[in-house]
Motif scaffolding. Sequence first.
Motif, short mmCIF file in Angstrom:
data_model
loop_
_atom_site.label_atom_id
_atom_site.label_comp_id
_atom_site.label_asym_id
_atom_site.label_seq_id
_atom_site.Cartn_x
_atom_site.Cartn_y
_atom_site.Cartn_z
N GLY A 16 0.79 -1.23 0.00
CA GLY A 16 0.00 0.00 0.00
C GLY A 16 0.82 1.27 0.00
N ARG A 17 2.01 1.24 0.65
CA ARG A 17 2.75 2.49 0.84
C ARG A 17 4.25 2.38 0.54
NH1 ARG A 17 -1.11 1.67 4.53
NH2 ARG A 17 -2.73 3.27 4.72
N GLY A 18 4.69 1.21 0.08
CA GLY A 18 6.10 1.08 -0.29
C GLY A 18 6.93 0.35 0.75
N SER A 19 8.17 0.04 0.35
CA SER A 19 9.06 -0.74 1.22
C SER A 19 9.37 -0.02 2.52
CB SER A 19 10.37 -1.04 0.48
OG SER A 19 10.15 -1.86 -0.64
N ARG A 20 9.47 1.31 2.47
CA ARG A 20 9.78 2.06 3.68
C ARG A 20 8.71 1.84 4.74
NH1 ARG A 20 10.91 8.61 4.16
NH2 ARG A 20 11.29 8.63 6.41
N THR A 46 10.65 -7.15 -0.44
CA THR A 46 10.09 -7.93 -1.56
C THR A 46 8.71 -7.41 -1.94
OG1 THR A 46 11.31 -9.90 -0.85
CG2 THR A 46 9.45 -10.22 -2.36
N ALA A 47 7.86 -7.21 -0.94
CA ALA A 47 6.51 -6.71 -1.20
C ALA A 47 6.55 -5.29 -1.76
CB ALA A 47 5.68 -6.75 0.08
N GLY A 48 7.52 -4.50 -1.29
CA GLY A 48 7.64 -3.14 -1.80
C GLY A 48 8.00 -3.12 -3.27
#
Length: 208
Positions: free
Chosen positions: A34-38, A170-172
């Motif tokens: 939803g909002r990136g790896s960070r 990985t998801a990011g």
Amino acid sequence: MVASAVLPGFLLVGLLICVVPGPDMAFIIAASIGRGSRAGLQSALGMALGMAFWTAAAALGLAALLQAEPAALLAIRVIGVGYLLWLGFSTLRSARRSSTGKDVLVPTGRNLVARGMMTNLANPKIVVFFVAFLPQFVRPAGSPVSLQLLTLGGLFLMIGLAVDSLVALTAGHLRLALRPGGRMATGLSITAGIVLCVLAAALAVEAA
């Protein structure tokens, strides 16, 4: 220090527990997509803070307390079920808003860390690990029990942080291939929300 004979088994079990999908991993994946790896890494940090709390609590005797008072463990499980239900419905609601083009409030980094910590604190899998399983690797004849618990808990924390960070990254990267508000992103959010609700129902039945 911890007996060297128990370390291989402990590290293997700790890794297996961390890689098995559960509420913690679902939350990190949802945040990363939803909002990136960070955002996923911030959530992973929150999970690590939760594990730090359980490590300190186990070293201070929480394991003995909860084993002597079953009602305390039941209370924690009930709270965990309620939080998972709330998280599941929130994820489904966010997916619906995204699919309809409505703006969704993005929580700050501090909120993500705090929510990640709450998710870990309410995760029965982690509670059971620290309360019932961690003491099995303690050898009373060795160094002070509290020091052994701190060492084992610290090792588990590092394993969990490494696994969670890898999942977040990985998801990011997967997120880059997803169009915000698109069918795949919405479908993943809906799937995550349903899984969280199903987990909550399963844990409620187990607690009952």
